[in-house]
Write an enzyme that holds these catalytic residues in place. Structure first.
Site, PDB file in Angstrom:
ATOM      1  N   PHE A 112       0.971  -1.161  -0.084  1.00  0.00           N
ATOM      2  CA  PHE A 112      -0.017   0.107  -0.017  1.00  0.00           C
ATOM      3  C   PHE A 112       0.899   1.246  -0.071  1.00  0.00           C
ATOM      4  O   PHE A 112       0.511   2.305  -0.246  1.00  0.00           O
ATOM      5  CB  PHE A 112      -0.985   0.052   1.085  1.00  0.00           C
ATOM      6  CG  PHE A 112      -0.249   0.490   2.348  1.00  0.00           C
ATOM      7  CD1 PHE A 112      -0.763   1.910   3.001  1.00  0.00           C
ATOM      8  CD2 PHE A 112       0.361  -0.424   3.203  1.00  0.00           C
ATOM      9  CE1 PHE A 112      -0.249   2.222   4.042  1.00  0.00           C
ATOM     10  CE2 PHE A 112       0.833   0.098   4.550  1.00  0.00           C
ATOM     11  CZ  PHE A 112       0.614   1.386   5.032  1.00  0.00           C
ATOM     12  N   LYS A 113       2.129   1.365   0.302  1.00  0.00           N
ATOM     13  CA  LYS A 113       3.087   2.266   0.141  1.00  0.00           C
ATOM     14  C   LYS A 113       3.014   2.955  -0.934  1.00  0.00           C
ATOM     15  O   LYS A 113       3.232   4.080  -1.113  1.00  0.00           O
ATOM     16  CB  LYS A 113       4.338   1.765   1.075  1.00  0.00           C
ATOM     17  CG  LYS A 113       4.096   1.343   2.358  1.00  0.00           C
ATOM     18  CD  LYS A 113       3.868   2.031   3.356  1.00  0.00           C
ATOM     19  CE  LYS A 113       3.773   1.337   4.764  1.00  0.00           C
ATOM     20  NZ  LYS A 113       4.931   1.055   5.666  1.00  0.00           N
TER      21      LYS A 113
END
Length: 495
Positions: A112-113
């Site tokens: 998700f980064k």
């Protein structure tokens, strides 16, 4: 549109424009930048429901980054959310057993980064131009596994920038480590430290706070900035995907107008769930913010008791990105529930520094009603992966499983049947061994890349490019230092 300015959580004075706050990353006094107010969404859910991810991102970010022109912001967004993502919708929703998994792992490094770190280099370099910065920007970041690779992938060979990433030796998954140490780009540097993530993060913060070093670097044409979620340029893009998820569910008829949804977020550093809290404060109809911890359950204890206490054993788990005892982003929430009182926030943060803990007041505690906290043990995490796969064929990673396990507990306690979105924060391919052994212990005898192929086969999903490209990649970074050697190696890299 109203101008939004930023200030530090630790001082009463001084405001910055968005671009200035993004450039600095961390305030000089060690505080985090927060908007003077959280802006309200100014488009309807009907309008949002017809938009692409990029368009929704613009509608959210324009409210926070008010000193960017429309052209500048759209340039940043369109360059970030493009074919680097392996799905056209950027953040698809998967319905599994009546719950919606917001898959935030379709970017370049399958975590998700990527959602925020694909855009941060553009926000930073645009901010530098806007502020006539001539120095080279040196990104310093500590990672518990995912931020490091995502940040390096974002900044690799971006002119006018360098990036130095610190990670805990032995504290990330084998795939995460391989992703980092094989990173290409002449401006990228990776260092393992003999310590845990909290020590890496504290070391980076100490470098940021070193005024002599800053002056020395300035003379040599460098200035430090951050790619961690302490940077407001990392946090705001994360708000967008909660707005997008709501709009998508509305478009599909899963939510009626103004009907609320719950959000479940696996979190260690508190940034991803804080983004959901900001979305709620913008007017997005979110009911409960369900905060899921692993066995390092400092946040669960905080929500239960009002005491934040990092004085405990640091446990290495199968969800290493959440192996954190100092949740940096919680400071932004503390500041807000203290009535935006910098003195009160300072007192609590000082207590954390000196005693390793602090207690919030009853008044502050009352403002946490939106949150529910719980945690999943290692056994529960493995069991949820196995059970979900057995019943549905859907394979989730360990961090997503922590969230799904906590959601199960929440439902059992409350019987709440509100439509729920679980933030699915990483691809199972990033944690193949933990995931495959959870499904069946027989897999433990296989090699890491054999496991990748087996996961692809049993889950009927293509091996992501992020994994294929590291199979035979050469190791380019081989640095290991003591915690107190972090500053010296930074200086060495910049010589």
């Amino acid at each position: 549109m109203k101008e939004i300015l930023y200030k530090s959580t630790r001082s009463k004075e001084g405001t910055l424009k968005a671009s200035e706050a993004i450039l600095k990353g961390l305030a000089d006094d060690g505080g985090l930048f927060v908007p003077l107010e959280i802006p309200k969404l100014d488009v309807s859910v009907e309008e949002l429901s017809k938009m692409t991810y990029q368009q929704v991102a613009y509608e959210v970010m324009k409210l926070y980054f008010t000193d960017f022109t429309e052209g500048e912001l759209k340039y940043c967004i369109n360059n970030a959310y493009d074919s680097k993502f392996d799905t056209e919708e950027i953040a698809p929703l998967a319905e599994v057993q009546g719950t919606y998994y917001l898959e935030l792992f379709h970017g370049k490094t399958i975590a998700f980064k990527d959602m925020a770190l694909s855009i941060l280099p553009y926000l930073l370099t645009t901010s530098a131009k806007k502020n006539n910065v001539k120095n080279e920007i040196v990104i310093l970041t500590a990672t518990s596994g995912d931020t490091g690779k995502a940040a390096m992938a974002g900044f690799a060979d971006v002119p006018g920038t360098r990036i130095i990433v610190f990670y805990p030796d032995g504290g990330v998954s084998p795939i995460q480590e391989k992703q980092m140490v094989t990173q290409k780009g002449d401006n990228t540097y990776v260092v393992a430290i003999k310590g845990n993530f909290d020590q890496a993060q504290s070391g980076v913060k100490a470098i940021f706070g070193d005024k002599e070093l800053a002056a020395e670097m300035d003379k040599r044409g460098y200035q430090f900035s951050s790619a961690n979620s302490i940077n407001i340029g990392r946090l705001v893009p994360q708000v967008a995907y909660y707005v997008y998820a709501y709009a998508k569910l509305y478009a599909e008829g899963k939510l009626a107008k103004d009907q609320k949804m719950n959000v479940v977020v696996p979190t260690g550093n508190f940034g991803n769930i804080l983004a959901a809290y900001y979305a709620k404060n913008m007017g997005l109809p979110i009911a409960k913010l369900i905060c899921a911890s692993n066995e390092n359950k400092v946040l669960f204890d905080f929500f239960k008791t009002g005491e934040y206490d990092k004085n405990r054993e640091f446990i290495l788990t199968t969800s290493p990105s959440m192996d954190i005892l100092i949740s940096s982003n919680l400071e932004r929430l503390i500041y807000k529930i203290a009535g935006n009182d910098a003195d009160k926030n300072n007192e609590l943060m000082n207590s954390l520094k000196v005693n390793g803990k602090y207690d919030i007041t009853d008044d502050m505690k009352k403002q946490l009603d939106d949150f529910y906290g719980n945690y999943a043990s290692e056994e529960e995490t493995a069991e949820t992966i196995r059970d979900t796969y057995d019943k549905t064929g859907y394979i989730m990673d360990t961090h997503t499983s922590v969230a799904a396990s906590v959601y199960k507990k929440y439902k059992a306690e409350t019987n709440d049947d509100t439509v729920t979105v679980i933030a699915s924060t990483a691809s199972p391919f990033k944690f193949t061994r933990s995931v495959m052994v959870a499904i069946d212990p027989k897999y433990d005898s296989m090699g890491d890349f054999e496991l990748v192929d087996e996961l692809s086969k049993i889950g009927n999903v293509k091996v992501p490019n992020a994994i294929e490209e590291i199979r035979n990649a050469e190791v380019r970074h081989n640095n290991l230092v003591e915690v107190d050697g972090m500053k010296d190696i930074v200086k060495k890299f910049l010589d």
